[in-house]
Write a protein that holds these residues in place. Sequence first.
Motif, short mmCIF file in Angstrom:
data_model
loop_
_atom_site.label_atom_id
_atom_site.label_comp_id
_atom_site.label_asym_id
_atom_site.label_seq_id
_atom_site.Cartn_x
_atom_site.Cartn_y
_atom_site.Cartn_z
N GLY A 155 0.82 -1.22 0.00
CA GLY A 155 0.00 0.00 0.00
C GLY A 155 0.85 1.26 0.00
O GLY A 155 0.58 2.21 -0.74
N THR A 156 1.89 1.28 0.81
CA THR A 156 2.78 2.44 0.89
C THR A 156 3.54 2.63 -0.41
O THR A 156 3.65 3.76 -0.93
N HIS A 175 2.72 1.56 -3.38
CA HIS A 175 1.79 1.94 -4.44
C HIS A 175 1.39 3.41 -4.32
O HIS A 175 1.25 4.12 -5.33
N LYS A 176 1.21 3.86 -3.10
CA LYS A 176 0.84 5.26 -2.87
C LYS A 176 1.95 6.20 -3.32
O LYS A 176 1.70 7.27 -3.88
N GLY A 194 2.75 4.62 -7.55
CA GLY A 194 1.71 4.33 -8.53
C GLY A 194 2.07 3.12 -9.38
O GLY A 194 2.40 2.06 -8.86
#
Length: 395
Positions: free
Chosen positions: A266-267, A269-270, A273
């Motif tokens: 999640g981190t 990807h944040k 991207g």
Amino acid sequence: MTIKPQSFITKLAVLSISLILTSAVAISSALPQMREELGISMTQSEMLSTVPNVAVAIFVILSSWIAQKFGVKRVITIGVLLIGIGGIVPMFVSSYPVILASRLLMGVGSGLYNALAVSIINALYTGDTKANLLGWRSSAENIGQAAFMAIAGLLLTFGWHWSFAIYLAAFPIAAFFWFIVPDITIASDTPTDEHGKKLGYGSIIKETNPFVYALALFAVLLVLNSIAIQVRFPSICNEVMGEGFNSGLVLSLMPLVGIVAGAVFGTVHKLTGKGTLYLGLIAYIAANLLIGLSNGNFAMVLAGMLVSGIPCSWCFPYIFNGMDSLTSARTIAFATSTIFIGTNTGTFIAPLAMQAIQSVLHTDSLYAPFPVLGGIFILILIGLAAHDLIKRRSA
């Protein structure tokens, strides 16, 4: 016994079935011993880790229909029991055909409740509780895989037959689940058109974005590479470190890397991207080159094995996260199933792919497949970068 779904023990029982769901490769450390005692080829021994996925690919498609007929709880319990029954057969026999058949039986069990392990969470829970349990379910697969790999490695000290004793765990897991978790019913997942009429498979296939099939092929390659490293690693260890080296404990580190990589997805990807996908591809390229060019250097082989635990934990969440924007709501279930068929196909053909590469290159080197696989992912990376560059310029 009636226990509320929100209770801790019910949640634990729901998650417990995922501990053994992906345990087929857990006996990889026993393959060199089995190959020597049974007089089978490298490919035949490696197939013992991957052949369950032939049955998984078939029964994961049928499981929803079977569950509608016989009940989700009953089908999940039977699935876990089949993993246990098929899993322990090699404890008592030394016949390769019988062992191969028992591994297929394991695959039937896994396929029966592969998707239902998610469905039962979706049915019993909502909101943050559901999201958290879905996350923990994925972690349970990796935790179970790591634990079973380590235990199978320890049991290998007593002979390869004993490594299969890990599957005895299926029986208390099945009992725990059966007596604690309430039953659920699932509605038909056959998609309908705007008038409520059920769509036939021909219509579903026609409506599905063709790029889904490209992603399914990508899934084949992702999992093929991961499984290739897992099933070949014990043989490489024996060649480098000697016949007595027990690779089980070392191999159990790979899913632990996957757990950590999944936790930070999640981190990452944040922050990056689509860069998450690029990083996953780069990790595979690095892993393959480290192993393929190691030339007997165990530190490089170990580093490659550990790095290979990252890509699937980043690439697959990235793919599934964007699935709703790739295809229509009516075809998303079919698209997801198609990609899962790709993952199971990749698992099954991994040993065959390595054998094919070695045959084409006219070599019996254990390392030969990995530079080729690394080259394939370099081409994918270049193609992806070119596609994104063209798309950016035309925007």
